[in-house]
Design an enzyme around this catalytic site. Structure first.
Site, mmCIF file in Angstrom:
data_model
loop_
_atom_site.group_PDB
_atom_site.id
_atom_site.type_symbol
_atom_site.label_atom_id
_atom_site.label_comp_id
_atom_site.label_asym_id
_atom_site.label_seq_id
_atom_site.Cartn_x
_atom_site.Cartn_y
_atom_site.Cartn_z
ATOM 1 N N SER A 73 0.798 -1.239 0.000
ATOM 2 C CA SER A 73 0.000 0.000 0.000
ATOM 3 C C SER A 73 0.820 1.274 0.000
ATOM 4 C CB SER A 73 -0.914 0.027 1.220
ATOM 5 O OG SER A 73 -2.091 -0.674 0.928
ATOM 6 N N LYS A 76 0.318 3.298 -2.982
ATOM 7 C CA LYS A 76 -0.900 4.101 -3.203
ATOM 8 C C LYS A 76 -0.597 5.590 -3.207
ATOM 9 C CE LYS A 76 -3.912 0.614 -1.082
ATOM 10 N NZ LYS A 76 -4.524 0.158 0.169
ATOM 11 N N TYR A 198 -3.377 -2.563 -10.194
ATOM 12 C CA TYR A 198 -3.275 -2.389 -8.738
ATOM 13 C C TYR A 198 -2.449 -3.522 -8.109
ATOM 14 C CZ TYR A 198 -4.647 -2.428 -3.846
ATOM 15 O OH TYR A 198 -4.616 -2.478 -2.471
ATOM 16 N N TYR A 250 -3.588 3.804 7.646
ATOM 17 C CA TYR A 250 -4.798 3.016 7.878
ATOM 18 C C TYR A 250 -5.665 3.724 8.923
ATOM 19 C CZ TYR A 250 -1.917 -0.487 5.515
ATOM 20 O OH TYR A 250 -1.114 -1.142 4.629
ATOM 21 N N VAL A 268 1.248 -3.505 3.932
ATOM 22 C CA VAL A 268 1.232 -4.784 4.649
ATOM 23 C C VAL A 268 2.473 -5.634 4.374
ATOM 24 C CG1 VAL A 268 -1.299 -4.884 4.864
ATOM 25 C CG2 VAL A 268 -0.175 -5.957 2.883
#
Ligand code: GLU
Length: 329
Positions: A73, A76, A198, A250, A268
């Site tokens: 992530s 992102k 993705y 998060y 993660v």
């Protein structure tokens, strides 16, 4: 709370601060390696490294800073920045919001007012953003992403095929999200194309040193501090740092902003990148995660560094900026 500040007099202050952060966490065995993507369980849970790269082009490292792991992530943030550059903020805003959700990263939840994902740092938002990149570049999309990531890192990055396959085979929740995005008009390409991009972007291998340089490239207004290569648009960097600050960790983002106080993104795979604007990229790697998905040692190590240098954006003495500036010449 900030602990005592140390007199900063030479570049070795970075090394001693890193060593202190490392020592504070090396005996911390709390947390567990992510297992919902089967291939991620192969990470060595004991690996731990931290790196600081300066916007002036120096790097300081401790521990396992050259071990490759998948960016997950953390990608992102960088892909959001590239979508802003490629598609412009208006189109991006039609597909994804910038509000913290307070929900877990993989929550199937949309802003009730707009039907858009809450922000680009949760899976739903990131898949919508991958859709924008695919909409603009089609089959060239992944090459574009990995080229820009590599330019930011100052190092040729590669795709971890096994993690990519593992994620593509098991990512049914993300598949469900992608179809809902299509139903909500937050995706204008076939869900499978957005998902494939993705899954690939999440499966790019980086080391903690690579991530520190990528952070330093953000800190250096989008240009790699060593190679001087352009990687990110300067206006897009500003917007991205804002979203990292509010949504990057998060559903721990509020605590992180309170305790550490710098824009950051975690993944993660066990990586965290943080940015001290105009000054530093900071990265950690340790694959044991807390229940929210953040690296346990990474969060602890960042906390020590933030206290040591007064990095928090709202540090009342504002000591960090001036001290760090004097070190990064
Ligand atoms: N590729 C991972 C997923 O979609 C990323 C999750 C993360 O790092 O938060 O589940």
């Amino acid at each position: 709370m900030a602990t005592q500040r140390h007199a900063l007099s030479s570049k070795s202050e970075f090394e001693s601060a890193l060593e202190r952060a490392y020592a504070s966490q090396i005996d911390n065995h709390a947390g567990a390696v992510a297992d919902y993507i089967p291939e991620l369980t192969k990470a060595n849970p004991d690996h731990f490294g931290m790196a600081i790269a300066t916007a002036k082009g120096r790097i300081f490292e401790v521990g396992n800073t050259d071990i490759p792991f998948t960016i997950q992530s953390v990608s992102k943030a960088f892909v959001f920045c590239l979508a802003l550059e490629l598609a412009g903020p208006e189109l991006v805003a039609e597909r994804v919001g910038v509000e913290p959700s307070g929900d877990p990263f993989n929550a199937i939840v949309f802003d009730p007012g707009t039907n858009r994902p809450f922000n680009p740092m949760v899976n739903a938002g990131a898949i919508a953003v991958a859709g924008i990149i695919y909409e603009k570049l089609g089959k060239d999309a992944f090459a574009f992403l990995i080229d820009r990531f590599s330019d930011a890192a100052g190092n040729r990055l590669d795709l971890n095929q096994s993690v990519y396959q593992s994620e593509a085979e098991t990512g049914h929740r993300n598949r469900a999200i992608a179809h809902l995005l299509l139903a909500n008009d937050a995706l204008a390409v076939p869900p499978d194309e957005a998902l494939d991009l993705y899954f690939r972007q999440c499966s790019i291998n980086v080391s903690a040193a690579d991530l520190a340089w990528m952070g330093a490239t953000f800190a250096n207004m989008g240009t790699n501090p060593v190679t001087k290569k352009f990687a990110f648009d300067i206006a897009a960097v500003r917007s991205t740092l804002a979203v990292m600050f509010t949504c990057g960790m998060y559903d721990y983002a509020g605590h992180w902003a309170y305790d550490v106080g710098i824009p950051a993104k975690s993944g993660v795979g066990g990586g965290i990148v943080g940015v001290v604007n105009r000054q530093l990229g900071i990265a950690s790697y340790s694959p044991r995660l807390d229940p929210k998905g953040n690296s346990v040692r990474g969060v602890g190590g960042f906390q020590v560094l933030a206290d040591h240098f007064g990095l928090h954006a709202f540090d009342c003495t504002n000591i960090g900026s001036s001290f760090i500036s004097s070190l990064v010449r």
